[in-house]
Each structure stands twice: as structure tokens, then as C-alpha cells.
Scaffold this motif. Sequence first.
Motif, short mmCIF file in Angstrom:
data_model
loop_
_atom_site.label_atom_id
_atom_site.label_comp_id
_atom_site.label_asym_id
_atom_site.label_seq_id
_atom_site.Cartn_x
_atom_site.Cartn_y
_atom_site.Cartn_z
N MET A 1 0.84 -1.20 0.00
CA MET A 1 0.00 0.00 0.00
C MET A 1 0.88 1.25 0.00
SD MET A 1 -3.30 0.88 2.16
CE MET A 1 -3.00 1.61 3.73
N ILE A 2 0.54 2.19 -0.87
CA ILE A 2 1.32 3.44 -0.95
C ILE A 2 0.48 4.57 -0.37
CG2 ILE A 2 2.53 5.03 -2.47
CD1 ILE A 2 2.94 2.78 -4.44
N VAL A 3 1.09 5.34 0.54
CA VAL A 3 0.39 6.43 1.22
C VAL A 3 1.13 7.75 0.98
CG1 VAL A 3 -0.28 7.35 3.48
CG2 VAL A 3 -0.46 4.89 3.05
N ASP A 4 0.38 8.76 0.63
CA ASP A 4 0.93 10.13 0.63
C ASP A 4 0.45 10.78 1.92
OD1 ASP A 4 1.53 12.80 0.34
OD2 ASP A 4 0.98 12.89 -1.78
N CYS A 5 1.38 11.02 2.85
CA CYS A 5 0.97 11.48 4.18
C CYS A 5 0.91 13.00 4.30
CB CYS A 5 1.90 10.92 5.25
SG CYS A 5 3.46 11.81 5.39
N HIS A 6 1.10 13.72 3.19
CA HIS A 6 1.21 15.19 3.32
C HIS A 6 0.69 15.87 2.06
CE1 HIS A 6 3.90 18.66 4.96
NE2 HIS A 6 3.01 19.17 4.13
N THR A 7 -0.62 16.18 2.04
CA THR A 7 -1.18 16.91 0.89
C THR A 7 -2.04 18.07 1.41
OG1 THR A 7 -3.34 15.83 0.54
CG2 THR A 7 -1.38 14.66 -0.26
N HIS A 8 -2.10 19.12 0.60
CA HIS A 8 -2.86 20.31 0.98
C HIS A 8 -4.02 20.56 0.03
CE1 HIS A 8 0.01 21.73 3.98
NE2 HIS A 8 0.96 21.34 3.16
N VAL A 9 -5.07 21.16 0.57
CA VAL A 9 -6.15 21.73 -0.24
C VAL A 9 -6.39 23.15 0.27
CG1 VAL A 9 -7.27 19.53 -0.79
CG2 VAL A 9 -7.94 20.78 1.29
N GLY A 10 -7.12 23.92 -0.52
CA GLY A 10 -7.39 25.30 -0.13
C GLY A 10 -7.58 26.13 -1.38
N GLU A 11 -8.55 27.03 -1.35
CA GLU A 11 -8.84 27.85 -2.52
C GLU A 11 -8.16 29.21 -2.38
OE1 GLU A 11 -13.07 27.89 -2.96
OE2 GLU A 11 -13.16 25.70 -3.16
N GLU A 12 -8.22 29.96 -3.48
CA GLU A 12 -7.57 31.27 -3.48
C GLU A 12 -8.04 32.14 -2.31
OE1 GLU A 12 -6.77 32.18 -7.53
OE2 GLU A 12 -6.92 34.35 -7.07
N GLN A 13 -9.33 32.06 -2.00
CA GLN A 13 -9.88 32.88 -0.92
C GLN A 13 -9.32 32.51 0.45
OE1 GLN A 13 -13.81 31.71 0.28
NE2 GLN A 13 -13.89 30.05 -1.21
N HIS A 14 -8.66 31.34 0.55
CA HIS A 14 -8.09 30.91 1.83
C HIS A 14 -6.64 31.37 2.00
CE1 HIS A 14 -11.11 27.43 1.13
NE2 HIS A 14 -11.69 28.37 1.85
N LEU A 15 -6.10 32.01 0.96
CA LEU A 15 -4.68 32.39 0.96
C LEU A 15 -4.53 33.90 0.86
CD1 LEU A 15 -3.86 29.70 -1.69
CD2 LEU A 15 -2.56 29.85 0.43
N SER A 16 -3.70 34.49 1.71
CA SER A 16 -3.49 35.94 1.65
C SER A 16 -2.57 36.29 0.48
CB SER A 16 -2.88 36.44 2.96
OG SER A 16 -1.54 35.99 3.06
N LYS A 17 -2.66 37.55 0.06
CA LYS A 17 -1.81 38.03 -1.05
C LYS A 17 -0.34 37.92 -0.66
CE LYS A 17 -4.84 41.15 -3.58
NZ LYS A 17 -6.00 41.26 -2.69
N ASP A 18 0.00 38.24 0.60
CA ASP A 18 1.41 38.21 1.02
C ASP A 18 1.97 36.79 0.97
OD1 ASP A 18 1.70 40.88 1.37
OD2 ASP A 18 1.41 40.86 3.56
N PHE A 19 1.16 35.82 1.39
CA PHE A 19 1.62 34.43 1.40
C PHE A 19 1.98 34.00 -0.03
CE2 PHE A 19 1.21 29.81 1.60
CZ PHE A 19 1.82 29.52 2.80
N VAL A 20 1.07 34.31 -0.97
CA VAL A 20 1.31 33.92 -2.36
C VAL A 20 2.49 34.71 -2.94
CG1 VAL A 20 0.27 33.87 -4.67
CG2 VAL A 20 -1.11 33.26 -2.66
N LYS A 21 2.57 35.98 -2.59
CA LYS A 21 3.66 36.82 -3.10
C LYS A 21 5.02 36.28 -2.62
CE LYS A 21 5.11 41.20 -1.98
NZ LYS A 21 4.77 42.42 -1.25
N ASP A 22 5.12 35.95 -1.35
CA ASP A 22 6.39 35.42 -0.83
C ASP A 22 6.74 34.09 -1.50
OD1 ASP A 22 6.53 37.59 0.83
OD2 ASP A 22 6.09 36.52 2.69
N ALA A 23 5.74 33.26 -1.73
CA ALA A 23 6.00 31.97 -2.40
C ALA A 23 6.54 32.22 -3.80
CB ALA A 23 4.72 31.14 -2.46
N ARG A 24 5.93 33.19 -4.49
CA ARG A 24 6.37 33.47 -5.87
C ARG A 24 7.77 34.07 -5.89
NH1 ARG A 24 0.55 35.72 -8.25
NH2 ARG A 24 -0.32 33.62 -8.50
N THR A 25 8.06 34.95 -4.94
CA THR A 25 9.37 35.60 -4.89
C THR A 25 10.46 34.56 -4.65
OG1 THR A 25 8.34 37.57 -3.97
CG2 THR A 25 10.72 37.41 -3.73
#
Length: 279
Positions: A1-25
Motif C-alpha cells: 500500500m502506498i500512502v501520501d501522508c502530506h497533501t494540501h487543499v485550499g482555494e484562493e480565498q483561503h490564501l493571503s496576497k502576502d503568502f502567495v507573493k512570498d511563495a512566488r518571490t
Amino acid sequence: MIVDCHTHVGEEQHLSKDFVKDARTVSGNPNQTLAVDLKEHLKAMEPVDRAIVLGFRAHHVGYVVPNEYVANYVRQHEKLVGFASIDPHDEDAVEQLDYCVKDLGLKGLKLGPIYQNMHPSDPRFIRLFQRAEQLDIPILIHQGTTFCRDVSLEFANPVLLQPIARAFPDLRMIIAHLGHPWIGETISLIRKHPNLYSDLSALYYRPWQYYNALVLAKEYGVLHKLFLGSDYPVTTPQQSIDGLRNLNAPAAGTSLPTLSSDEIEAIINRDTFGILGLS
Ligand SMILES: [Zn+2]
């Protein structure tokens, strides 16, 4: 059996502009998106038998996914198991955790002191560790660095989990991403604490670090405590499996140590759910 123990979900409305900006930078990818289309999440999970879907609640960095959203999604798909996330700043944090486990059916807890801007030994965190141990649910904890600018690295070192592991010996904890870049610290911790584990998510794309990390884990005898994870949408399970199978590439043509294919396949096929008490 193969398990992925670490996955995320979340829509744009759940993420702040700064969080996305820092990720992109930091990633250098101006189009990087961390918003997840649930259909694509499910499709990406095709190569695995089971997957853990993590909630995320960190008001400090502006990444706040409702626990109901996670519960709603995992309820529709048998292969998925959901973990709640609780921001320790919330006064009713313990009541929220009880509600997530007893009413929403979530099976674990995701924490991230660096994102939540609190020292893991703060009493507001300790009450959550204590409650998780009482509820007999595992914790996946991001104890390692991140791309966000406005966070404190002094909350992030995996060694800070040592007093928690000692105070709550029955608490099962997975340290995300081998605690990068403090991989040696993570390996020392999971070696001495029977209920501490670590996942290999979002590491394979730094091949030299990844190779050295796993050789170190082998030399310390902790390969059996490592779980496969993708950190989806950062990578997919298939990319993570391929990356692990390609681990020895930096050693090709040299006499450097390697992991055997049996050792690699044992990580990929690990009974993560059985070990965490989720099956
Ligand atoms: Zn993650």
C-alpha cells in the motif's frame, strides 16, 4: 500500500496576497499558485492507495482553510483521511479540536509553529499537544524553515520538539520535510523517540540535500521511520516516488554510499496508516 501522508487543499480565498507573493518571490515562479482544484487533487492521488489531506490555519501568514472544507472533501472519497488544523492563538483552540475530531470526523492535527508565529513550548500550544495525546490522534507538524518573510526561524528548529516528545511520550508526531534544513536534528530526534517520525515531502527537488539526508538517515538507522509525502500542490505523489527512486543519482560513477532499491521501495510501500493508527 502506498500512502501520501502530506497533501494540501485550499482555494484562493483561503490564501493571503502576502503568502502567495512570498511563495512566488522565493520560488522565482511568478505564476506559482498554491490554490488547489479538488478534482486535480484527486487525480494527482491516483498513484497512491491512501492520502492524508491537511487543514491549515495560520492567521499570522494569512493561510486559513476552514476545517469543514477539509472534512467535506475527504468525506466523499474513501482513500482520503483529513487532518484538522488549529491556530493556537484562538482562545477556544481545544474546543475546536474536539469538534473537528468528534463532529467532523477528522483523524489528526496539523500544526506549524513558524506559520502560526508561536514557540512550540508556549502553553497555548502545549494544551493542543496534550489534547491530541488524550484523543489518541497523530500530529503532523511543520518544524522547519519556510519561504514566508514575516516569520521567526527561532520557532522553527525541530529540536524545540524535544520537550514535547518527552512530556507526551504517547503522542505520535510526524515532522514534515525532515525538518529542513535541520535534517540532522530531525534524525537525532526521531531516533530516540519511538513515536516521532518524519516525512520526505517537498525535498527531492534539492537532489544533493535529499541524497545526503537519506544517507544520513540510513547511517543513523532511522529509514524505517520515514514516510512518503508530496506536499501537494508543491509536488505530486508520482513526482515524489520518482524523485525517491532517483535518489542515488548524485553518487553515480563514484564510490559514495547509496540506498538499496529495497530500502527505497520499503519507504514507498510503508504502512503509514497502520503505524499512525489510522487504518
Ligand atoms: Zn505542507
